[in-house]
Write an enzyme that holds these catalytic residues in place. Structure first.
Site, short mmCIF file in Angstrom:
data_model
loop_
_atom_site.label_atom_id
_atom_site.label_comp_id
_atom_site.label_asym_id
_atom_site.label_seq_id
_atom_site.Cartn_x
_atom_site.Cartn_y
_atom_site.Cartn_z
N HIS A 1 -7.16 -4.63 -1.18
CA HIS A 1 -6.47 -5.91 -1.36
C HIS A 1 -7.15 -6.71 -2.46
CE1 HIS A 1 -6.32 -4.74 2.94
NE2 HIS A 1 -5.06 -5.04 2.81
N HIS B 1 0.83 -1.21 0.00
CA HIS B 1 0.00 0.00 0.00
C HIS B 1 0.86 1.26 0.00
CE1 HIS B 1 -3.18 -2.76 0.88
NE2 HIS B 1 -2.72 -3.05 2.08
#
Lengths: 333, 210
Positions: A219, A56
């Protein structure tokens, strides 16, 4: 799938080595996979740590530095770090006034941070308070799911709570402002393409060339629905409308409008999206007082974006504008 | 003849072997409704457990169970690490300083472990999680305990776990990443209930005195 890696097993470790090499103002504990401010622990300041699965970036390691986080724990790609990492980071940053844990609402992250807080209480004298972010309006049925996911608001919590700690507030007050940001912020994301986890080597989900996923997680979790690809102005509507329906953003303090790139979308398109979002907000009577555009909480190379709105007031405005010096966010210094 | 540290070591070794042998199965179940890492995470954790136990074999049941729990917590990550780690830590607490466990002691330790999983994960029956295999297993164990035979009670527990695991397939997930799928999680066997069934089945295969 082509990637700029050497071995899928070494991706996180070698990326951390790169952070250490590029940023002498940071210190990296390679054994525990923790990024620290080089001057940690800072005495007489509440310390902030966060952490989560890798993939991320710049979240969380890129937000370590004065005015934001004191340390960040890196897990495997999309897998929560472990309690012993978080415990080591907690002990490593405590300057005597306690440590705030900023946790994104995912089952694994919450459990591992919970255990770390229990270990800190049992084995150290460090006071820990945890704040969980859960701003993703794409998750509608939060009663029968693991709850809303922590996404874009996490970036804003780390910045604003970091400024509150810098301003000398105590642990309870820093936690309060973090909770306030989470309570007043909402997000919604979308994907044009899937991401590919290095160890898996193939796309996490199949998305046909002419379809997009509205309400995607960071995700590759499924969104609200799949639809035919559409112009940016319509995508903006798909993201902004559920946010405005979920929370009142028409207050006199205005909003911080944040358009976030998911990793594979160019800034050219992110600014184009920001323009569409700003037009919709204007039409809805929402006044924008601050903006943020760029890839701040990504999902590997996934193409797409998310929109986050935060209802502002004088307190939040002052903390947002306060100086920050990290690899991923830097102003006023 | 009670269950001692050497017996528990056999169980943990058999669970590790089973998890490693079924890594692909667990991962493919998890890719259908989760994030495709359950097999890899559990295999990595159980390999680390076995390496730790070999390097420094604990002498008592409590020490062994604690070692297993701590290693899982520090190596697995995700949700499985805290859940399986807590299971073994609570078993260790239940065992206390006993050198050997009788049949009731094994049951009490298993029940304490399952209570730990619930406390950590806050799952309820029917949420489509590992609890759906573990809860019927400890109930069946206690029901069979009247006979007093460890082998019999563990066999009943293993059968109940497998039944509970199979019953997760038609359920809609309400916990973990699978819950974001909503109705799309129906029709898939839960990976956590699958690995938890391996845990009880390997106990039935290894804990009773050979």
């Amino acid at each position: 799938m082509k990637k700029l890696i050497n071995d899928p097993a070494d991706v996180v470790a070698e990326s951390l080595q790169g952070i250490a090499a590029a940023h002498p103002e940071l210190r990296v504990d390679h054994t525990n996979k923790i990024v620290y401010r080089a001057d940690a622990p800072v005495q007489n300041k509440v310390a902030l740590i966060s952490g989560g699965g890798s993939g991320h970036e710049p979240l969380h390691g890129g937000f370590v530095g004065p005015g934001m986080l004191d340390a960040a724990c890196a897990g495997e790609v999309f897998t929560s770090p472990t309690p012993d990492q978080m415990l080591a980071a907690t002990q490593g940053v405590d300057g005597g006034l306690g440590v705030l844990h900023i946790v994104k609402n995912y089952t694994g992250d919450v459990m591992n941070f919970e255990m770390a807080a229990e270990l800190a209480a049992a084995e150290t004298g460090v006071e820990v308070v945890s704040v969980v972010t859960d701003d993703d309006v794409a998750v509608q049925d939060s009663l029968y799911t693991a709850g809303r996911r922590g996404v874009g608001v996490t970036v804003l919590v780390e910045k604003i709570a970091g400024a509150a700690a810098d301003a000398g507030r105590d642990l309870a007050a820093v936690a309060d402002v973090a909770r306030k940001v989470n309570a007043q912020g909402r997000s919604m994301g979308m994907a044009l393409t899937s991401c590919t986890v290095p160890a898996a080597g193939r796309p996490t989900f199949d998305l046909p060339d002419d379809e997009i996923e509205i309400g995607i997680g960071i995700h590759g979790e499924p969104g609200r629905r799949r639809v035919q690809a559409m112009p940016a102005r319509d995508v903006a509507r798909e993201l902004v409308e559920p946010i405005l329906a979920d929370h009142d953003f028409t207050g006199s303090g205005g909003v911080l409008a944040f358009v976030n790139g998911m990793g594979g979308t160019p800034l050219l398109e992110q600014y184009l999206m920001y323009n569409e979002v700003a037009k919709l907000l204007d039409a809805a009577g929402v006044r924008v007082v601050r903006s943020l555009v760029g890839p701040y909480i990504t999902s590997l190379e996934m193409a797409g974006c998310s929109v986050t709105l935060l209802a502002m007031d004088d307190e939040l405005l002052q903390l947002w504008d306060a100086p920050v010096r990290t690899p991923g966010m830097r102003w006023g210094v | 003849m009670g269950v001692g540290a050497a017996d528990l070591r056999r169980w943990v070794g058999a669970f590790a072997d089973t998890v490693v042998a079924n890594e692909q199965l667990l991962t493919s179940l998890d890719s259908a409704i989760g994030d495709a890492d359950h097999g890899g995470n559990m295999a990595r954790g159980m390999k680390a457990v076995v390496a730790k136990l070999d390097a420094d074999p604990p002498a008592t049941p409590a020490a062994l169970l604690k070692q297993v729990g701590m290693t899982l917590i520090s190596t697995v990550g995700g949700a499985s690490g805290p859940l399986y780690g807590t299971f073994f830590l609570r078993m260790a607490q239940s065992v206390g300083d006993a050198d050997e466990l009788d049949t009731a002691g094994v049951g009490a330790a298993l029940r304490a472990g399952v209570a730990g999983v619930v406390a950590r994960g806050k799952a309820e029956a029917g949420d489509k999680t590992m609890y759906d295999a573990l809860a019927p297993a400890v109930d069946a164990y206690d029901a069979a305990l009247g006979g007093g035979e460890l082998a019999e009670a563990l066999r009943a527990a293993a059968d109940a776990a497998a039944t509970g695991r199979d019953a997760t397939t038609p359920l809609q997930a309400r916990k973990g990443r699978a819950s974001y799928l909503g109705e799309r999680s129906v029709g898939h066997q839960d990976p956590g209930a699958t690995s938890a069934t391996f845990l009880i089945e390997t106990a039935a295969a290894t804990l009773p005195a050979p």
